[in-house]
Write an enzyme that holds these catalytic residues in place. Structure first.
Site, PDB file in Angstrom:
ATOM      1  N   GLU A 279      31.324  13.313  -9.798  1.00  0.00           N
ATOM      2  CA  GLU A 279      29.885  13.054  -9.624  1.00  0.00           C
ATOM      3  C   GLU A 279      29.294  12.647 -10.967  1.00  0.00           C
ATOM      4  OE1 GLU A 279      27.922  16.333  -7.748  1.00  0.00           O
ATOM      5  OE2 GLU A 279      29.343  16.329  -6.056  1.00  0.00           O
TER       6      GLU A 279
ATOM      7  N   GLU B 223      41.840  10.715 -13.108  1.00  0.00           N
ATOM      8  CA  GLU B 223      42.543  11.920 -12.613  1.00  0.00           C
ATOM      9  C   GLU B 223      42.719  12.948 -13.716  1.00  0.00           C
ATOM     10  OE1 GLU B 223      45.483  11.645  -9.608  1.00  0.00           O
ATOM     11  OE2 GLU B 223      44.843   9.657  -8.965  1.00  0.00           O
TER      12      GLU B 223
ATOM     13  N   SER C 234      43.022  12.797 -21.042  1.00  0.00           N
ATOM     14  CA  SER C 234      44.115  13.381 -21.841  1.00  0.00           C
ATOM     15  C   SER C 234      43.758  14.788 -22.310  1.00  0.00           C
ATOM     16  CB  SER C 234      44.406  12.501 -23.064  1.00  0.00           C
ATOM     17  OG  SER C 234      45.048  11.311 -22.669  1.00  0.00           O
TER      18      SER C 234
END
Ligand SMILES: Cc1cc2nc3c(=O)[nH]c(=O)nc-3n(C[C@H](O)[C@H](O)[C@H](O)COP(=O)(O)OP(=O)(O)OC[C@H]3O[C@@H](n4cnc5c(N)ncnc54)[C@H](O)[C@@H]3O)c2cc1C
Length: 403
Positions: free
Chosen positions: A145, A381, A384
């Protein structure tokens, strides 16, 4: 020295020089088939799609016909029933030609379809997986979001239960396939007081009242993939679209990401391989100071570091995939693969541009696109930094203090 640079006309592409001992004949055949498709159907269009920010829906549908939109889905739900190792090979092959295609498939397969397979009940699996696996439907997965990215459990999109429906209100951002998806898995808050056990997952179908895509993002790279905002305004979703138990959506999402991160590692490897192969070809042809620039030791050492980084990334990624196929929890291994492959791929693409000199900066040559595309691999996703958090948490759990 010159003799070492002469080509035999029989060189194997980089990916094949390292792995025949790791892959069986079926896997090598799968890789050859995807490579041929990518060369014929993707490579001729890459620049046009990139420059026009064009989402290649027809090509994605053809990949569906090849079984690549249901790679991990078991055959009883219409999928190819292949393994994570096959999935890694597929995403690498596609991304070596166009990372946008790799990212599109990654969001569809290991996020959307996999969440439905992992958390869905039998009726949900029967309803959604065959459509997703055939490519009739495209999938998306919406966690991020505007106010919560790394801190994803702090989501604000609400899902309020009213009778036999949940009513969703809020915004999701940066959602891959967002405006094209027929089914989107959405994580929303059902009980704010319960923290990470207060979020739930829902399948929201395209055309549901109160649900629409918002802004389509213009991006640094991966421009042929779709990245869109999603808007929920009193969006009524039938209670039967709740995926898994109420309150367990975030926990399930973290399990889903264990698989998803393997696909982003494969995306990184593919993009980096494309850049390395382009650089190897170029340095053999480009002449300065009366010789091919491949003859300079400075060039050779760069190539050696790039190839070593690439193989290390691939081996970490295949390890995670093999463990996943064996049914093991791979939180640590998936994050290690994603962290190392993402950062190594950024280094490799940077050096590829350097080896092309000024031509590396010009759109007539392929490496500037690899350089732009690859940066997503250290962000999407989980950045790092978040992978380092996950890995260190896993290490500290595995080796608790004896003090
Ligand atoms: C092209 C693209 C596609 C995407 N696709 C999807 C998708 O399909 N579905 C979806 O849900 N999301 C998607 N995302 C969102 C992506 O997962 C997030 O952008 C990412 O998780 C980072 O969140 P953020 O952008 O809010 O950055 P922030 O969380 O605001 O991070 C900003 C910086 O702060 C650092 N940081 C944050 N917390 C810490 C900490 N505790 N310690 C150290 N450093 C920290 C981060 O590492 C980063 O460097 C996509 C993003 C992009 C760009």
């Amino acid at each position: 020295m010159k003799a070492e640079l002469e080509t035999t006309g029989n060189e194997r592409p980089h990916a094949e020089s390292t792995e025949p001992f790791l892959l069986n004949e079926d896997q090598q055949q799968l890789r050859r088939a995807i490579r041929a498709f990518a060369a014929d159907e993707i490579a001729p269009n890459v620049s046009q799609w990139d420059e026009n920010n064009e989402f290649p829906l027809e090509t994605i549908r053809k990949l569906g016909a090849m079984g690549l939109l249901g790679i991990l889905v078991p055959p009883q739900y219409g999928g190819a029933g292949l393994r994570y190792v096959d999935y890694v090979l597929s995403i690498e092959e596609l991304s070596a030609v166009d990372g946008s295609i790799g990212l599109t498939l990654a969001a569809h397969n290991s996020l959307c379809a996999n969440h439905i397979f992992l958390a869905g009940n039998e009726a949900q699996r029967q309803k959604y997986l065959p459509r997703l696996a055939s490519g009739e439907w495209l999938g998306a997965w919406a966690l991020t979001e505007p106010g919560s990215g790394s801190d994803a459990s702090n989501a604000r999109t609400m899902a309020e239960k009213r009778g036999d429906r949940y009513v969703l209100n809020g915004n999701k951002t940066f959602i891959t396939n967002g405006r094209y998806a027929d089914a989107t898995v959405v994580i929303a808050v059902t009980d704010r007081k319960r923290g990470t056990h207060g979020l739930s997952a829902f399948v929201v179908e395209k055309g549901t009242n109160g649900f629409r895509p918002g802004k389509k993002e213009k991006k640094l790279g991966l421009c042929a993939s779709d990245t869109s905002e999603l808007i929920f305004e009193d969006c009524e979703v039938p209670a039967e679209n709740l995926l898994g138990a109420e309150g367990e959506g975030f926990i399930d999402a973290m399990r889903v990401l264990d698989g998803g991160r393997i696909s982003i590692a494969a995306l990184a490897i593919g993009i980096a391989r494309g850049a390395l192969e382009a650089a190897v070809n170029y340095v053999k042809q480009r002449r300065q100071f009366g010789k091919a620039i491949a003859e300079f030791q400075g060039t050779q050492w760069k190539l050696a570091d790039m190839a070593t980084d690439l193989d290390a990334a691939r081996l970490l990624t295949l390890r995670a995939a093999v463990l996943k196929d064996a049914g093991r929890k791979t939180t640590r291994e998936s994050s290690m693969a994603k962290l190392f492959a993402g950062e190594a791929a950024v280094r490799i693409c940077d050096q590829a541009v350097q080896l092309f000199g000024g031509y590396g900066f010009i759109k007539d040559y392929p490496v500037e696109k690899f350089y732009r595309d690859v940066k997503l691999c250290t962000i999407g996703e989980g950045t790092s930094e978040i992978q380092r958090m996950v890995i260190s948490r896993e290490i500290l759990n595995v080796y608790p203090s004896r003090g």
